[in-house]
Design a protein around this motif. Sequence first.
Motif, PDB file in Angstrom:
ATOM      1  N   ASN A 307     -10.834  10.712   9.491  1.00 29.26           N
ATOM      2  CA  ASN A 307     -10.171  10.082   8.345  1.00 29.26           C
ATOM      3  C   ASN A 307     -10.733   8.702   8.021  1.00 29.26           C
ATOM      4  O   ASN A 307     -10.465   8.165   6.952  1.00 29.26           O
ATOM      5  CB  ASN A 307      -8.673   9.919   8.619  1.00 29.26           C
ATOM      6  CG  ASN A 307      -7.893  11.151   8.233  1.00 29.26           C
ATOM      7  OD1 ASN A 307      -8.480  12.183   7.960  1.00 29.26           O
ATOM      8  ND2 ASN A 307      -6.592  11.045   8.214  1.00 29.26           N
TER       9      ASN A 307
ATOM     10  N   ASN B  50      -5.207   5.852   8.491  1.00 32.82           N
ATOM     11  CA  ASN B  50      -5.093   6.722   7.340  1.00 32.82           C
ATOM     12  C   ASN B  50      -4.490   8.056   7.755  1.00 32.82           C
ATOM     13  O   ASN B  50      -5.160   8.886   8.360  1.00 32.82           O
ATOM     14  CB  ASN B  50      -6.498   6.927   6.752  1.00 32.82           C
ATOM     15  CG  ASN B  50      -6.470   7.815   5.551  1.00 32.82           C
ATOM     16  OD1 ASN B  50      -5.400   8.278   5.143  1.00 32.82           O
ATOM     17  ND2 ASN B  50      -7.613   8.076   4.994  1.00 32.82           N
ATOM     18  N   GLU B  52      -3.609  10.588   6.062  1.00 34.73           N
ATOM     19  CA  GLU B  52      -3.773  11.735   5.180  1.00 34.73           C
ATOM     20  C   GLU B  52      -4.348  12.932   5.925  1.00 34.73           C
ATOM     21  O   GLU B  52      -5.120  12.788   6.853  1.00 34.73           O
ATOM     22  CB  GLU B  52      -4.730  11.385   4.036  1.00 34.73           C
ATOM     23  CG  GLU B  52      -4.054  10.580   2.953  1.00 34.73           C
ATOM     24  CD  GLU B  52      -5.055   9.832   2.115  1.00 34.73           C
ATOM     25  OE1 GLU B  52      -6.199  10.291   2.018  1.00 34.73           O
ATOM     26  OE2 GLU B  52      -4.685   8.778   1.585  1.00 34.73           O
ATOM     27  N   ARG B 184      -1.362   5.720  -1.686  1.00 35.16           N
ATOM     28  CA  ARG B 184      -2.406   5.106  -0.873  1.00 35.16           C
ATOM     29  C   ARG B 184      -1.776   4.494   0.363  1.00 35.16           C
ATOM     30  O   ARG B 184      -0.973   3.577   0.278  1.00 35.16           O
ATOM     31  CB  ARG B 184      -3.140   4.043  -1.687  1.00 35.16           C
ATOM     32  CG  ARG B 184      -3.854   4.682  -2.854  1.00 35.16           C
ATOM     33  CD  ARG B 184      -4.622   3.696  -3.643  1.00 35.16           C
ATOM     34  NE  ARG B 184      -5.611   2.996  -2.819  1.00 35.16           N
ATOM     35  CZ  ARG B 184      -6.611   2.318  -3.362  1.00 35.16           C
ATOM     36  NH1 ARG B 184      -6.747   2.265  -4.657  1.00 35.16           N
ATOM     37  NH2 ARG B 184      -7.467   1.697  -2.595  1.00 35.16           N
ATOM     38  N   SER B 185      -2.168   5.027   1.513  1.00 35.69           N
ATOM     39  CA  SER B 185      -1.543   4.558   2.750  1.00 35.69           C
ATOM     40  C   SER B 185      -1.950   3.121   3.053  1.00 35.69           C
ATOM     41  O   SER B 185      -1.199   2.385   3.690  1.00 35.69           O
ATOM     42  CB  SER B 185      -1.924   5.468   3.905  1.00 35.69           C
ATOM     43  OG  SER B 185      -3.313   5.535   4.025  1.00 35.69           O
ATOM     44  N   SER B 186      -3.138   2.707   2.580  1.00 38.31           N
ATOM     45  CA  SER B 186      -3.562   1.343   2.911  1.00 38.31           C
ATOM     46  C   SER B 186      -2.613   0.311   2.313  1.00 38.31           C
ATOM     47  O   SER B 186      -2.395  -0.744   2.906  1.00 38.31           O
ATOM     48  CB  SER B 186      -4.985   1.099   2.437  1.00 38.31           C
ATOM     49  OG  SER B 186      -5.091   1.346   1.060  1.00 38.31           O
TER      50      SER B 186
END
Lengths: 370, 382
Positions: A307, B50, B52, B184-186
Amino acid sequence: MKRIIAQAIKELKQVTRDRLTLALALVLPLILLVLYGKVISFTVTGLPLVIRDYDQTPRSRQYVETLMASGSYKLVEAAPDEKPETLLAKEQARIVVIIPPQFERDLERGRKAEVQWVIDATDSNTATTLRGQAAALTEAFLREHGLKGAEIAPVIKAETRIWFNPGGDSDKYIGPGAMAVVLALFPPLLAALAMSRETEQKTILQVYVSSISAHEYLLGKTLAFFILAVAEWALIVLLGMWLFGIHFVASPIPFLVGTVVYLFCCVAFGVMTGASIRDQASTIQAIAMVCFLFSFLLSGFMFPISNIPASIRWISNFVPARYFIEITRDAFVRGGGWPAVWPSHVALLVLGTLFLFVAWRKMRNMQLED
Amino acid sequence: MKNLIQKITGMRLWALFVKELRQIQRDRQMVVALIVPPTIQLILLGFALNPEVTNLRLGVVDENRTAVSRELISAFVEGQAFQVAAYYQSPTELGRALSSGNLDAGLVIPSDFAKRFEARQPSTVQLAFDGVDSNRAGIASSYAQRTMMAFNQRNGLAPVKMESPVIKPNLTARVALLFNPGLRSSWFMLAGVLGILLVLNGSLVAAGALVKEKEAGTIEQLLMTPAGATEIIVAKITPVFLLLSCDVWLALLIMRLVFDMPMRGSLLVLFCAGALCVFAGIGLGTFLATFSKSQQQAQLLNFFVNPPIALLSGATSPLEGMPHWVQPLTIINPVRHFATIARGVLLKGAGLDIIYPNLLALFAFAVVLVGLSAWQFRKQLE
């Protein structure tokens, strides 16, 4: 050889005298293990949910019942004139479900009905799960109350099996990883401090004038902190196995061999850092940065390495914890044995030797030639 | 005006302050330590954390090798969730690859797949998932289900059972994702991580600055001067505080440029929260420093305190995911309050009217921690 052992014994004595450091080195990893293993979780339940039921019919209440029966939410009351956006911004609610007027009538007549789920997507991971739940629960509501229309006959069916961890126990994922990450921190820290302390306090000059050679000195230090690391490892594995309810699923030999190379690699990294940096404070910072942050972020402990964008992913090849996580997960969960994990062992051995070699180069440069 | 400046520059506090500034100026390492680690940490955390689930490695055993079986395989790849990592000759080989951790999922298509497909008979394919990461396996298997469903719908037979032929209820859940529609995980991580960085670096640097004086023995010299303990502490804290406050802006710049972080609320409010957070960190650092005799001890104590602060703040993982008995404990964590403020201001555009409880809490932490460390410091001197 004799001189290596003498150096190791001297080092261990010095460590045992500093009670505070020793206590921290042995107890702190255990606390960290519990924190990592038991506190971090991405499975979220009990999120506050506000219902805006503009229909107020038996059907709409059934829909709410289906949502609440899932046990994933906590129903909270909110002032009726407050906008959903404001409720989410104030964190009074994370989800607002809006049931439109004439919900029941539209359903009964086969007209298109829509329930709106307003979700706070700040936490993207939770939001993704919630989005899935919205669809699944709506589907469940239809099925439960016999409202499901005709279904298409499938051409293919899937026979799905979840391997290694069919119960979906997240401890089996986090546990072995947490052991590796926690072990990555303290052995290198202590080893690096012992190295840079000699430089800072100038006792390194005594080493220079003694008959001990650079490689004996380094190996002595490595041996001493390796022994300390083994003690820490024993504590961590015992606590970890009990805490996470995991046990060896295959022969423990690859794990034990892996432990030896991993601890060697970690200590060698510490020795290298300590030999390169002259003062203790910066040493601690460097170790904290690399061992704590990199092992945590770039080892695949929480999320898969694939990832990470390629521009920084390569760094993970130099993070020892990455390889040891493969070994622990194999020993406690997958059980693939030697054929599955030998590359990790080789990588750890190569890395460790490399670290020690760099340290030796540094030391050799400082010493006068005979 | 001139008088005022003279008055200030004539103050003992000012003299001490100038001394500290000069000391920091000479200590290049410290300046570097204030700028480089937070930058690297922010970028790393933003990219590396991240969660995802994409590009799952799929191993395929295609015992059929027909156009139909290939169509099924490409249906898996189409959705971006899966990518075919390798083809295998037999299920045993596939199993071996799965146990080595080289695959996330495996698909076995039986040899009579195409024949049954032509004959309009349902056939069964096998799907296996690496379940080590249960969360990921769950999401992966639901992706696979969806892929199969889409394939069935495209190639499906006529509906077999008509249980409710009269009406076909038509209900969908329409999902609106507020504040972070791109998921967006960031954005989530960075807003929280900024708090961790401020508190951690604040405490590390402050502890370092104070203990250095102790270690070098120059603290006695400082004490012999007419300056009081409070003056010494204030002079020590101020330059560190100013430098770290610059870190807030640096971090915001990185967030904006590297991660396209939205800034919907007032940055001034966020800066105030950041400054309070730095204060809390400095207070914590000086407090720990008063307990330690050497830099090494101070740093080790920091090691003891920092991981719990970082992990129990909800900065990198959701608060609601923590065990129930832990959740109330996070109220005494300044980073938790900062994370709430940062997310509120940056992502939700929240104003003072919404975040004031967290701001007050941060203020209380800053006052208590700095006060406590000053008190402890003075007690040691007497």
